[in-house]
Design a protein around this motif. Structure first.
Motif, PDB file in Angstrom:
ATOM      1  N   GLY A   1       0.811  -1.186   0.000  1.00  0.00           N
ATOM      2  CA  GLY A   1       0.000   0.000   0.000  1.00  0.00           C
ATOM      3  C   GLY A   1       0.858   1.256   0.000  1.00  0.00           C
ATOM      4  N   SER A   2       0.279   2.304  -0.439  1.00  0.00           N
ATOM      5  CA  SER A   2       1.016   3.559  -0.521  1.00  0.00           C
ATOM      6  C   SER A   2       0.801   4.439   0.709  1.00  0.00           C
ATOM      7  N   THR A   3      -0.123   4.051   1.582  1.00  0.00           N
ATOM      8  CA  THR A   3      -0.359   4.828   2.803  1.00  0.00           C
ATOM      9  C   THR A   3      -0.107   3.947   4.031  1.00  0.00           C
ATOM     10  N   THR A   4       0.129   4.602   5.142  1.00  0.00           N
ATOM     11  CA  THR A   4       0.320   3.867   6.391  1.00  0.00           C
ATOM     12  C   THR A   4      -0.926   3.051   6.712  1.00  0.00           C
ATOM     13  N   GLU A   5      -2.095   3.639   6.522  1.00  0.00           N
ATOM     14  CA  GLU A   5      -3.341   2.948   6.824  1.00  0.00           C
ATOM     15  C   GLU A   5      -3.490   1.686   5.982  1.00  0.00           C
ATOM     16  N   ALA A   6      -3.182   1.780   4.708  1.00  0.00           N
ATOM     17  CA  ALA A   6      -3.287   0.615   3.818  1.00  0.00           C
ATOM     18  C   ALA A   6      -2.285  -0.464   4.209  1.00  0.00           C
ATOM     19  N   ARG A   7      -1.095  -0.068   4.574  1.00  0.00           N
ATOM     20  CA  ARG A   7      -0.078  -1.035   4.986  1.00  0.00           C
ATOM     21  C   ARG A   7      -0.468  -1.729   6.281  1.00  0.00           C
ATOM     22  N   LEU A   8      -0.995  -0.960   7.234  1.00  0.00           N
ATOM     23  CA  LEU A   8      -1.431  -1.562   8.488  1.00  0.00           C
ATOM     24  C   LEU A   8      -2.593  -2.529   8.258  1.00  0.00           C
ATOM     25  N   GLU A   9      -3.508  -2.162   7.391  1.00  0.00           N
ATOM     26  CA  GLU A   9      -4.629  -3.055   7.074  1.00  0.00           C
ATOM     27  C   GLU A   9      -4.128  -4.343   6.430  1.00  0.00           C
ATOM     28  N   PHE A  10      -3.178  -4.237   5.530  1.00  0.00           N
ATOM     29  CA  PHE A  10      -2.584  -5.423   4.899  1.00  0.00           C
ATOM     30  C   PHE A  10      -1.969  -6.340   5.954  1.00  0.00           C
ATOM     31  N   LEU A  11      -1.186  -5.760   6.868  1.00  0.00           N
ATOM     32  CA  LEU A  11      -0.569  -6.557   7.932  1.00  0.00           C
ATOM     33  C   LEU A  11      -1.618  -7.225   8.806  1.00  0.00           C
ATOM     34  N   ALA A  12      -2.637  -6.472   9.185  1.00  0.00           N
ATOM     35  CA  ALA A  12      -3.684  -7.028  10.041  1.00  0.00           C
ATOM     36  C   ALA A  12      -4.368  -8.205   9.362  1.00  0.00           C
ATOM     37  N   GLN A  13      -4.703  -8.058   8.102  1.00  0.00           N
ATOM     38  CA  GLN A  13      -5.397  -9.129   7.383  1.00  0.00           C
ATOM     39  C   GLN A  13      -4.506 -10.359   7.208  1.00  0.00           C
ATOM     40  N   LYS A  14      -3.249 -10.152   6.889  1.00  0.00           N
ATOM     41  CA  LYS A  14      -2.336 -11.284   6.674  1.00  0.00           C
ATOM     42  C   LYS A  14      -1.968 -11.996   7.968  1.00  0.00           C
ATOM     43  N   LEU A  15      -1.798 -11.236   9.045  1.00  0.00           N
ATOM     44  CA  LEU A  15      -1.335 -11.833  10.298  1.00  0.00           C
ATOM     45  C   LEU A  15      -2.466 -12.233  11.236  1.00  0.00           C
ATOM     46  N   LEU A  16      -3.538 -11.454  11.247  1.00  0.00           N
ATOM     47  CA  LEU A  16      -4.613 -11.691  12.209  1.00  0.00           C
ATOM     48  C   LEU A  16      -5.921 -12.149  11.568  1.00  0.00           C
ATOM     49  N   CYS A  17      -6.001 -12.032  10.246  1.00  0.00           N
ATOM     50  CA  CYS A  17      -7.234 -12.361   9.507  1.00  0.00           C
ATOM     51  C   CYS A  17      -8.399 -11.480   9.951  1.00  0.00           C
ATOM     52  N   ARG A  18      -8.082 -10.273  10.332  1.00  0.00           N
ATOM     53  CA  ARG A  18      -9.088  -9.282  10.726  1.00  0.00           C
ATOM     54  C   ARG A  18      -8.447  -7.903  10.656  1.00  0.00           C
ATOM     55  N   SER A  19      -9.269  -6.888  10.740  1.00  0.00           N
ATOM     56  CA  SER A  19      -8.756  -5.517  10.800  1.00  0.00           C
ATOM     57  C   SER A  19      -8.372  -5.182  12.233  1.00  0.00           C
ATOM     58  N   PHE A  20      -7.468  -4.232  12.379  1.00  0.00           N
ATOM     59  CA  PHE A  20      -7.155  -3.712  13.701  1.00  0.00           C
ATOM     60  C   PHE A  20      -8.341  -2.897  14.205  1.00  0.00           C
ATOM     61  N   THR A  21      -8.522  -2.886  15.516  1.00  0.00           N
ATOM     62  CA  THR A  21      -9.497  -1.981  16.116  1.00  0.00           C
ATOM     63  C   THR A  21      -8.915  -0.569  16.074  1.00  0.00           C
ATOM     64  N   ALA A  22      -9.745   0.423  16.334  1.00  0.00           N
ATOM     65  CA  ALA A  22      -9.258   1.813  16.353  1.00  0.00           C
ATOM     66  C   ALA A  22      -8.155   1.980  17.396  1.00  0.00           C
ATOM     67  N   GLU A  23      -8.319   1.331  18.537  1.00  0.00           N
ATOM     68  CA  GLU A  23      -7.302   1.409  19.587  1.00  0.00           C
ATOM     69  C   GLU A  23      -5.995   0.765  19.124  1.00  0.00           C
ATOM     70  N   GLU A  24      -6.089  -0.368  18.437  1.00  0.00           N
ATOM     71  CA  GLU A  24      -4.894  -1.043  17.943  1.00  0.00           C
ATOM     72  C   GLU A  24      -4.193  -0.225  16.861  1.00  0.00           C
ATOM     73  N   VAL A  25      -4.963   0.422  16.006  1.00  0.00           N
ATOM     74  CA  VAL A  25      -4.374   1.279  14.967  1.00  0.00           C
ATOM     75  C   VAL A  25      -3.554   2.380  15.617  1.00  0.00           C
ATOM     76  N   LYS A  26      -4.098   2.987  16.659  1.00  0.00           N
ATOM     77  CA  LYS A  26      -3.370   4.049  17.368  1.00  0.00           C
ATOM     78  C   LYS A  26      -2.059   3.514  17.940  1.00  0.00           C
TER      79      LYS A  26
END
Length: 85
Positions: A1-26
Motif C-alpha cells: 500500500g502507498s499509505t500507512t493505513e493501507a499497509r497496516l490493514e494489509f498486515l492485520a489481514q495477513k497476520l490476524l485475519c481481521r482488521s485492527f481496532t481503532a485502539e490497535e491502529v493508534k
C-alpha cells in the motif's frame, strides 16, 4: 500500500485475519512513529538491520523506513494472537 493505513490493514489481514481496532491502529501508529524517529536518526543501525539474512534490501527504499516497518512486522509476528491463530 502507498499509505500507512493501507499497509497496516494489509498486515492485520495477513497476520490476524481481521482488521485492527481503532485502539490497535493508534498503538501501531505510535509504535511506527517511535521506530521511524529512531531509525531516521540512526542510519547505520537501520542498514545493519535490513542487511540481516539472505535477501538484499531494495536499494530504492529508504533504509530508515524499511527498518521501521521491519521492526513493526517483527513486533506483530510475536503477538500471541498471531502465533496461535
Amino acid at each position: 500500500g502507498s499509505t500507512t493505513e493501507a499497509r497496516l490493514e494489509f498486515l492485520a489481514q495477513k497476520l490476524l485475519c481481521r482488521s485492527f481496532t481503532a485502539e490497535e491502529v493508534k498503538i501501531m501508529e505510535d509504535s511506527l512513529k517511535a521506530l521511524v524517529d529512531y531509525y531516521s536518526q540512526q542510519e547505520a543501525d537501520a542498514r545493519k538491520l535490513i542487511t540481516v539474512g539472505d535477501s538484499k534490501p531494495d536499494e530504492t527504499l529508504n533504509p530508515g523506513e524499511l527498518a521501521s516497518w521491519t521492526m513493526l512486522c517483527n513486533q506483530l509476528m510475536n503477538l500471541d494472537e498471531v502465533l496461535n491463530k
